[in-house]
Design an enzyme around this catalytic site. Structure first.
Site, PDB file in Angstrom:
ATOM      1  N   TYR A   5       8.486  18.462  44.232  1.00  7.98           N
ATOM      2  CA  TYR A   5       7.437  18.085  45.182  1.00  7.98           C
ATOM      3  C   TYR A   5       8.038  17.110  46.184  1.00  7.98           C
ATOM      4  O   TYR A   5       8.729  16.160  45.802  1.00  7.98           O
ATOM      5  CB  TYR A   5       6.274  17.424  44.439  1.00  7.98           C
ATOM      6  CG  TYR A   5       5.170  16.916  45.337  1.00  7.98           C
ATOM      7  CD1 TYR A   5       4.362  17.810  46.036  1.00  7.98           C
ATOM      8  CD2 TYR A   5       4.937  15.552  45.491  1.00  7.98           C
ATOM      9  CE1 TYR A   5       3.333  17.349  46.859  1.00  7.98           C
ATOM     10  CE2 TYR A   5       3.909  15.092  46.312  1.00  7.98           C
ATOM     11  CZ  TYR A   5       3.119  15.987  46.992  1.00  7.98           C
ATOM     12  OH  TYR A   5       2.106  15.523  47.802  1.00  7.98           O
ATOM     13  N   LYS A  48       7.808   4.953  47.361  1.00  6.42           N
ATOM     14  CA  LYS A  48       7.385   4.363  46.095  1.00  6.42           C
ATOM     15  C   LYS A  48       7.969   2.960  45.857  1.00  6.42           C
ATOM     16  O   LYS A  48       7.512   2.023  46.492  1.00  6.42           O
ATOM     17  CB  LYS A  48       7.635   5.348  44.960  1.00  6.42           C
ATOM     18  CG  LYS A  48       6.821   6.640  45.208  1.00  6.42           C
ATOM     19  CD  LYS A  48       6.647   7.555  44.030  1.00  6.42           C
ATOM     20  CE  LYS A  48       5.596   8.613  44.349  1.00  6.42           C
ATOM     21  NZ  LYS A  48       6.050   9.944  44.591  1.00  6.42           N
ATOM     22  N   ASP A  50      16.018  13.939  47.877  1.00  7.21           N
ATOM     23  CA  ASP A  50      14.739  13.240  47.916  1.00  7.21           C
ATOM     24  C   ASP A  50      14.670  12.258  46.746  1.00  7.21           C
ATOM     25  O   ASP A  50      14.516  12.640  45.592  1.00  7.21           O
ATOM     26  CB  ASP A  50      13.592  14.264  47.855  1.00  7.21           C
ATOM     27  CG  ASP A  50      12.201  13.618  47.896  1.00  7.21           C
ATOM     28  OD1 ASP A  50      12.108  12.377  47.870  1.00  7.21           O
ATOM     29  OD2 ASP A  50      11.215  14.379  47.948  1.00  7.21           O
TER      30      ASP A  50
END
Ligand SMILES: *Cc1c(COP(=O)(O)O)cnc(C)c1O
Length: 440
Positions: free
Chosen positions: A146, A273, A241
């Site tokens: 994702y 994050k 990522d």
């Protein structure tokens, strides 16, 4: 028996439904995968969440990863409060963004970094830059990885391995995914075949540095290095990522676990994050020659009103400065205790399971292993997980409300918090065993 009440959360969820689709600002929060009412959290401190009904939980979600130091860390709070008093947004360059960029460049192989406000923006911008830099259009991603809700990446595999993808959701036009190839994770042959067929059209391959969004599925040894080499051989960029793994899997993210060891570096990386310290901040970075193609230095346009926001970058900087080797050693040790207890409880209850980790990140699949790609991860018993989840919740442990997520610890998970988790596991494992039988 339910230890917790959820009356106030129910009331709030009803009100939320009247004004917010599904009552939530992001779908996984709705508890659809596990049933029941999402808990409305009113405050959090250290390893604990408190909900609207006054229940207290040991938190294993950590806001889906960011809260590496635990909630409301006093030094981060103090830095943020001071930043707020100086003003919250200026629309100009500021010192905290320079310092945070220096910290990120110091920890990772990127030369230059550009701030954005979400992981989605980071991957979207990295892909645009890769396309602008290479003059090519095709993007490769892996099933189960994702990268945020970027149109071109909300793609499902087409009918064959090297065929282009179809939209993964209504609202994404076929034209957005017809330049995306979706391959099985950890599958070198599929990567080789895709590059053999489309190599001169491929702008970049993007992968989670260690997937955490289908549960944790670590790259097999050498897999990231293989991807980097394959991209380089075909003039494509390798985009790693690290929105989830960055400053989480290790002090240098997943790259610190395999890249530093195996001697390769991504062309572009994305972060989010942890680097936002609980605020909306994210970034992408990479090779100087690639990053300098961005406006205003180069022609590839990218911008953001709140990008590099001084409060968010202050929170991120305070967090990274406190994220010392000791923090990661603590996460490793607490993680080992919890993984061992989970394995024992699930084995005793007769529940098939696979515990998988990358660095300090781990997750528990309720299925037999090995779990090396999305097809494997999808075998996890969702009904058994729902029962497991609710038993843990009733025992005061807040797990991710979905079977396909990492369990996130923080520096604030002390012995007492870990013991609460360990004590809750046997009962939850028995609940999972009952639910698993029911679905057979
Ligand atoms: C969370 C995540 C994103 C998206 O970040 P948002 O801030 O939610 O947009 C992208 N990539 C990975 C690997 C993630 O875990």
């Amino acid at each position: 028996m339910s230890r917790t009440t959820d009356l106030r959360s129910r009331e709030l969820f009803e009100r939320a439904h009247a004004v917010i689709p599904g009552g939530v600002s992001s779908p996984v929060r709705a508890f659809n995968a596990v049933g029941g009412t999402p808990r409305f959290i009113t405050s959090a401190q250290g390893a604990y969440l408190t909900d609207a009904d006054g229940n207290r939980y040991v938190d294993l979600v950590a806001s889906w990863g960011p809260m590496l130091l635990g909630h409301a860390h006093p030094e981060v709070q103090a830095a943020v409060e001071a930043a707020v008093r100086r003003g919250t947004s200026f629309g100009t360059p500021t010192e905290p963004e320079v310092e945070l960029a220096e910290e990120i460049v110091g920890r990772t192989p990127v030369d230059l970094v550009r701030f954005v406000s979400s992981g989605t923006e980071a991957t979207m911008s990295a892909i645009r830059l890769a396309r602008g830099f290479t003059g090519r259009d095709v993007v490769i991603k892996f099933a189960g990885c994702y990268h945020g809700h970027v149109d071109a990446l909300l793609a499902s595999a087409g009918s064959g391995l090297a065929t282009f993808a179809v939209p993964g959701t209504p609202g994404v036009p076929a034209s957005s995914t017809e330049l995306t190839l979706v391959l099985p994770y950890n599958d070198r042959d599929a990567v080789t075949a895709a590059f053999a067929e489309h190599g001169d059209r491929i702008a970049c391959l993007i992968t989670e540095a260690a997937p955490g969004n289908m549960g944790v599925v670590p790259p097999e040894p050498g897999f990231n290095a293989f991807l980097a080499e394959t991209c380089a051989a075909h003039g494509a960029l390798f985009v790693s990522d690290e929105v989830m793994t960055g400053f989480r899997a290790s002090p240098q993210g997943q790259w610190g676990l395999d890249g530093a060891l195996e001697g390769w570096a991504p062309d572009l990386m994305t972060f989010g994050k942890v680097m936002g310290g609980g605020f909306p901040a994210a970034a992408f970075g990479g090779r100087a020659d690639v990053m300098s193609r961005l406006a205003p230095e180069g022609p590839v346009y990218q911008a953001g009103t709140l990008s590099g926001n001084p409060v968010a970058t202050t929170a991120g900087l305070a967090t990274l400065r406190l994220a010392t080797d000791d923090v990661y050693a603590h996460l490793t040790k607490a993680g080992e205790t919890i993984k061992a207890a989970a394995a024992e409880a699930l084995t005793d209850a007769g529940v098939p399971h696979t515990i998988s980790s990358s660095g300090t990140m781990f997750s528990v699949f309720l299925c037999e292993g090995p779990v090396r790609d999305f097809a494997d991860a999808s075998r996890t018993d969702a009904a058994a997980y729902a029962a497991f989840f609710h038993a843990m919740l009733d025992a005061g442990v807040y797990l991710p409300p979905s079977a396909y997520e990492a369990w996130f610890l923080s520096a604030a998970h002390d012995d007492a918090a870990v013991q609460t988790i360990v004590d809750a596991l046997p009962g939850a494992a028995r609940a999972a065993a009952e639910a698993g039988k029911a679905t057979k």
